[in-house]
Design a protein around this motif. Structure first.
Motif, PDB file in Angstrom:
ATOM      1  N   ASN A 247     -15.523   6.664  -6.299  1.00  0.00           N
ATOM      2  CA  ASN A 247     -16.099   5.796  -7.310  1.00  0.00           C
ATOM      3  C   ASN A 247     -15.059   4.734  -7.665  1.00  0.00           C
ATOM      4  N   SER A 248     -15.267   3.517  -7.197  1.00  0.00           N
ATOM      5  CA  SER A 248     -14.274   2.461  -7.399  1.00  0.00           C
ATOM      6  C   SER A 248     -14.210   1.981  -8.849  1.00  0.00           C
ATOM      7  N   LYS A 249     -15.251   2.201  -9.627  1.00  0.00           N
ATOM      8  CA  LYS A 249     -15.235   1.774 -11.031  1.00  0.00           C
ATOM      9  C   LYS A 249     -14.349   2.689 -11.879  1.00  0.00           C
ATOM     10  N   SER A 250     -14.456   3.988 -11.644  1.00  0.00           N
ATOM     11  CA  SER A 250     -13.651   4.932 -12.425  1.00  0.00           C
ATOM     12  C   SER A 250     -12.383   5.346 -11.692  1.00  0.00           C
ATOM     13  N   ASN A 251     -12.213   4.888 -10.439  1.00  0.00           N
ATOM     14  CA  ASN A 251     -11.059   5.252  -9.603  1.00  0.00           C
ATOM     15  C   ASN A 251     -10.902   6.758  -9.480  1.00  0.00           C
ATOM     16  N   GLN A 252     -12.003   7.433  -9.190  1.00  0.00           N
ATOM     17  CA  GLN A 252     -11.978   8.878  -9.032  1.00  0.00           C
ATOM     18  C   GLN A 252     -12.762   9.289  -7.799  1.00  0.00           C
ATOM     19  N   VAL A 253     -12.383  10.449  -7.278  1.00  0.00           N
ATOM     20  CA  VAL A 253     -13.076  11.023  -6.135  1.00  0.00           C
ATOM     21  C   VAL A 253     -14.270  11.798  -6.678  1.00  0.00           C
ATOM     22  N   ARG A 254     -15.408  11.587  -6.062  1.00  0.00           N
ATOM     23  CA  ARG A 254     -16.615  12.282  -6.502  1.00  0.00           C
ATOM     24  C   ARG A 254     -16.609  13.715  -5.963  1.00  0.00           C
ATOM     25  N   ASN A 255     -16.970  14.646  -6.817  1.00  0.00           N
ATOM     26  CA  ASN A 255     -17.192  16.047  -6.450  1.00  0.00           C
ATOM     27  C   ASN A 255     -15.972  16.748  -5.858  1.00  0.00           C
ATOM     28  N   ASN A 256     -14.772  16.355  -6.250  1.00  0.00           N
ATOM     29  CA  ASN A 256     -13.578  17.055  -5.782  1.00  0.00           C
ATOM     30  C   ASN A 256     -12.515  17.017  -6.879  1.00  0.00           C
TER      31      ASN A 256
ATOM     32  N   ILE B 272       0.839  -1.189   0.000  1.00  0.00           N
ATOM     33  CA  ILE B 272       0.000   0.000   0.000  1.00  0.00           C
ATOM     34  C   ILE B 272       0.881   1.249   0.000  1.00  0.00           C
ATOM     35  N   ILE B 273       0.542   2.200  -0.867  1.00  0.00           N
ATOM     36  CA  ILE B 273       1.226   3.490  -0.911  1.00  0.00           C
ATOM     37  C   ILE B 273       0.186   4.558  -0.585  1.00  0.00           C
ATOM     38  N   PRO B 274       0.323   5.240   0.556  1.00  0.00           N
ATOM     39  CA  PRO B 274      -0.684   6.239   0.951  1.00  0.00           C
ATOM     40  C   PRO B 274      -0.626   7.491   0.089  1.00  0.00           C
ATOM     41  N   THR B 275      -1.789   8.131  -0.085  1.00  0.00           N
ATOM     42  CA  THR B 275      -1.854   9.390  -0.827  1.00  0.00           C
ATOM     43  C   THR B 275      -1.905  10.585   0.118  1.00  0.00           C
ATOM     44  N   GLY B 276      -2.295  10.338   1.365  1.00  0.00           N
ATOM     45  CA  GLY B 276      -2.441  11.422   2.324  1.00  0.00           C
ATOM     46  C   GLY B 276      -3.865  11.949   2.410  1.00  0.00           C
TER      47      GLY B 276
ATOM     48  N   ASN C 142      -8.702  14.927  -7.381  1.00  0.00           N
ATOM     49  CA  ASN C 142      -8.541  14.115  -8.589  1.00  0.00           C
ATOM     50  C   ASN C 142      -7.307  14.529  -9.385  1.00  0.00           C
ATOM     51  N   GLU C 143      -7.060  15.827  -9.491  1.00  0.00           N
ATOM     52  CA  GLU C 143      -5.879  16.298 -10.221  1.00  0.00           C
ATOM     53  C   GLU C 143      -4.594  15.862  -9.529  1.00  0.00           C
ATOM     54  N   ILE C 144      -4.554  16.028  -8.214  1.00  0.00           N
ATOM     55  CA  ILE C 144      -3.365  15.649  -7.455  1.00  0.00           C
ATOM     56  C   ILE C 144      -3.107  14.152  -7.567  1.00  0.00           C
ATOM     57  N   VAL C 145      -4.151  13.367  -7.402  1.00  0.00           N
ATOM     58  CA  VAL C 145      -4.015  11.914  -7.453  1.00  0.00           C
ATOM     59  C   VAL C 145      -3.638  11.454  -8.856  1.00  0.00           C
ATOM     60  N   LEU C 146      -4.180  12.099  -9.877  1.00  0.00           N
ATOM     61  CA  LEU C 146      -3.832  11.745 -11.256  1.00  0.00           C
ATOM     62  C   LEU C 146      -2.354  12.003 -11.529  1.00  0.00           C
TER      63      LEU C 146
END
Length: 146
Positions: free
Chosen positions: A46-55, A33-37, A59-63
């Motif tokens: 949303n586990s299907k699209s691997n994205q955070v909803r409404n933020n 596991i690698i934490p994102t913080g 999403n930009e930082i994680v991408l």
């Protein structure tokens, strides 16, 4: 085969009801596991699209993180040539490579340190300067004093 995938770690609930947002690194059926913080409520991911909803910001930082980590994973796989190990791959991915420490990262780290030391006035000045230099005209929140 090696993969890196964004996921919500529902095994580790925090007191506020959120779960850590992590990258799952898998090499030869071994996971690390690698934490994102970031921590989110289950309904905010949303586990299907691997994205955070409404933020969009998260999403930009994680991408960006995902792109960097995938590039480093490919570099690790190229260098290890068949002797891949999940632990050493994680260390390689998380280790800053030469020339990867930017001024922006340095200032953000300094701002975090100042906030932790309760030097909110200085941190606010650094935040405002950083937003001006980076061209980000976003509003800088004033830190709350306790």
């Amino acid at each position: 085969m090696a993969t890196i995938k964004l996921a919500l770690d529902t095994r580790r609930a925090k007191k506020d009801g959120t779960f850590p947002l992590v990258f799952k690194l898998t090499i030869k059926r071994t996971q690390s596991i690698i934490p994102t913080g970031f921590s989110l409520k289950a309904q905010d991911f949303n586990s299907k699209s691997n994205q955070v909803r409404n933020n969009i910001q998260i999403n930009e930082i994680v991408l960006k993180l995902e792109s960097e980590y995938k590039q480093r994973l490919l570099m690790y796989l190229y260098k290890s040539k068949g002797t891949e190990d999940c632990k050493t791959a994680k260390k390689f991915i998380l280790k800053k490579q030469v020339g990867e420490y930017s001024i922006y990262e340095f200032w953000n780290e300094t701002i975090r340190d100042m906030m932790a030391a309760s030097r909110h006035g200085g941190a606010l000045n650094y935040k405002q300067s950083l937003s001006t230099i980076s061209g980000n005209n976003a509003h800088v929140d004033h830190p709350k004093t306790v």
